[in-house]
Design a protein around this motif. Structure first.
Motif, PDB file in Angstrom:
ATOM      1  N   ASN A  77      -4.087   0.631  -7.323  1.00 48.09           N
ATOM      2  CA  ASN A  77      -5.468   1.064  -7.158  1.00 48.09           C
ATOM      3  C   ASN A  77      -6.301  -0.040  -6.523  1.00 48.09           C
ATOM      4  O   ASN A  77      -5.780  -1.102  -6.128  1.00 48.09           O
ATOM      5  CB  ASN A  77      -6.059   1.494  -8.505  1.00 48.09           C
ATOM      6  CG  ASN A  77      -5.970   0.394  -9.551  1.00 48.09           C
ATOM      7  OD1 ASN A  77      -5.890  -0.792  -9.229  1.00 48.09           O
ATOM      8  ND2 ASN A  77      -5.987   0.795 -10.820  1.00 48.09           N
ATOM      9  N   LYS A  78      -7.614   0.173  -6.423  1.00 51.52           N
ATOM     10  CA  LYS A  78      -8.493  -0.794  -5.772  1.00 51.52           C
ATOM     11  C   LYS A  78      -8.553  -2.116  -6.512  1.00 51.52           C
ATOM     12  O   LYS A  78      -8.860  -3.148  -5.925  1.00 51.52           O
ATOM     13  CB  LYS A  78      -9.902  -0.209  -5.662  1.00 51.52           C
ATOM     14  CG  LYS A  78      -9.973   1.013  -4.765  1.00 51.52           C
ATOM     15  CD  LYS A  78     -11.395   1.544  -4.682  1.00 51.52           C
ATOM     16  CE  LYS A  78     -11.474   2.760  -3.776  1.00 51.52           C
ATOM     17  NZ  LYS A  78     -12.856   3.308  -3.693  1.00 51.52           N
ATOM     18  N   GLU A  79      -8.272  -2.076  -7.814  1.00 55.58           N
ATOM     19  CA  GLU A  79      -8.309  -3.301  -8.615  1.00 55.58           C
ATOM     20  C   GLU A  79      -6.985  -4.042  -8.581  1.00 55.58           C
ATOM     21  O   GLU A  79      -6.819  -5.078  -9.230  1.00 55.58           O
ATOM     22  CB  GLU A  79      -8.676  -2.961 -10.062  1.00 55.58           C
ATOM     23  CG  GLU A  79     -10.056  -2.324 -10.191  1.00 55.58           C
ATOM     24  CD  GLU A  79     -10.361  -1.919 -11.620  1.00 55.58           C
ATOM     25  OE1 GLU A  79      -9.446  -2.042 -12.464  1.00 55.58           O
ATOM     26  OE2 GLU A  79     -11.498  -1.483 -11.882  1.00 55.58           O
ATOM     27  N   GLY A 128       0.798  -1.223   0.000  1.00 56.00           N
ATOM     28  CA  GLY A 128       0.000   0.000   0.000  1.00 56.00           C
ATOM     29  C   GLY A 128       0.835   1.279   0.000  1.00 56.00           C
ATOM     30  O   GLY A 128       0.277   2.385   0.115  1.00 56.00           O
ATOM     31  N   GLU A 129       2.141   1.148  -0.140  1.00 56.70           N
ATOM     32  CA  GLU A 129       3.007   2.311  -0.170  1.00 56.70           C
ATOM     33  C   GLU A 129       3.042   2.922  -1.579  1.00 56.70           C
ATOM     34  O   GLU A 129       2.685   2.265  -2.567  1.00 56.70           O
ATOM     35  CB  GLU A 129       4.426   1.937   0.274  1.00 56.70           C
ATOM     36  CG  GLU A 129       4.495   1.389   1.684  1.00 56.70           C
ATOM     37  CD  GLU A 129       5.922   0.999   2.057  1.00 56.70           C
ATOM     38  OE1 GLU A 129       6.839   1.255   1.236  1.00 56.70           O
ATOM     39  OE2 GLU A 129       6.118   0.439   3.162  1.00 56.70           O
TER      40      GLU A 129
END
Length: 319
Positions: free
Chosen positions: A108-110, A94-95
């Protein structure tokens, strides 16, 4: 080892720089453009993007870094592969990867890599030294059709109007008519005054010649019947009238520097015009004319021909 530093150097020369096992940084030339709402001009540039599908090693980055770091190709490939895995691990946690002069990378979310380019550096070498600039909107002076028509009829200069967005008010038309009547009246009064002055000059010259003839006849004892008939020289009279006659100049231009005025006179004389230097006006400009006339009708006719054939900016100046 700053891998992004070498990527930046290669982006100036190439349109595609592949980081093995990670992805490719691509550049595409973007033309110059203008943002009308902010009046900001942007020069041509290379727009950077990222493609996570291009991971195969093409040898460009590895060879360039191996030569710069003074090491072997195989050793440099191992270092880059290890750094690529480290970058992917950071993204999965998530960095965000931030490369100051290239852009930002994140998942991204995908679960796909997203990229936001940095706009601080322009990698297009032909635009080196160019930056965006802001220019104030230009407001131009426009002469109304009514003023242009008056300029062709009235034998004197009309100064440019003030800038305004509204249309010409109706009462200005009547003011223009009154102004035209006053101008014609002033011109007639001046013409009458100049003719009167001319007659006075001619009368004085005639009186002087009569006095000389009578004095000569008296000295030589000549009878009154033998006095010669007085005849004025028509050419001298015409010369006197011409000297005091009103001059109408068809102006070709006004220059701040005298040398530029002289150059303009030479150019016009080469074209066959009877150009000459009028003098310095009250604004300190050196005025040059196409030709000069003592007859206002001839001057206006000549002005129309000049506007149609030579210069639309020519105007009539009454001296």
């Amino acid at each position: 080892m700053r891998l992004e530093h070498y990527i930046e150097e290669l982006l100036y020369r190439y349109n595609c720089v592949i980081v093995p096992e990670f992805g490719a940084f691509l550049t595409q030339t973007k033309s110059a453009f203008l943002k009308e709402e902010t009046h900001t001009f942007y020069p041509p540039t290379k727009q950077v993007s990222f493609n996570a599908q291009l991971v195969s090693n093409d040898g460009l980055l590895v060879s360039y870094m191996a030569e710069a770091e003074k090491t072997t190709y195989e050793e440099m490939l191992k270092r880059i592969s290890a750094l690529s895995k480290d970058w992917r691990n950071q993204l999965e946690k998530g960095e965000r990867l931030i490369f100051t002069n290239i852009g930002k990378l994140w998942l991204n979310k995908e679960g796909k890599i997203s990229f936001e380019p940095a706009l601080k550096v322009n990698y297009l070498t032909t635009s080196f030294g160019l930056s965006s600039c802001v220019s104030a909107q230009i407001t131009r002076e426009v002469l109304k059709e009514q003023v242009v028509s008056l300029e062709e009829e009235i034998p004197f200069m009309i100064t440019p109007e003030q800038r305004e967005k509204k249309q010409m008010r109706p009462y200005l038309k009547y003011a223009a008519v009154v102004f035209l009547g006053l101008a014609l009246g002033f011109t007639g009064f001046r013409f009458y005054t100049e003719n009167k002055a001319t007659n006075l000059v001619v009368q004085k010259e005639a009186q002087k010649q009569v006095a000389r003839e009578i004095e000569q006849a008296t000295f030589f004892d000549v009878s009154p019947l033998e006095l010669p008939v007085l005849k004025l020289n028509a050419s001298s009279t015409a010369k006197i009238q011409e000297e005091i006659a009103t001059q109408y100049h068809i102006v070709a231009g006004a220059f701040k520097v005298k040398e530029n005025a002289d150059k303009k006179i030479s150019q016009l004389q080469t074209k066959g015009f009877n150009a000459k230097y009028i003098g310095v006006n009250k604004f300190g400009f050196h005025v040059v004319s196409f030709d000069s006339f003592t007859d206002v009708d001839k001057a206006l006719s000549y002005l129309r021909n000049i506007k149609n054939s030579e210069s639309k900016d020519a105007w009539l100046y009454q001296e």
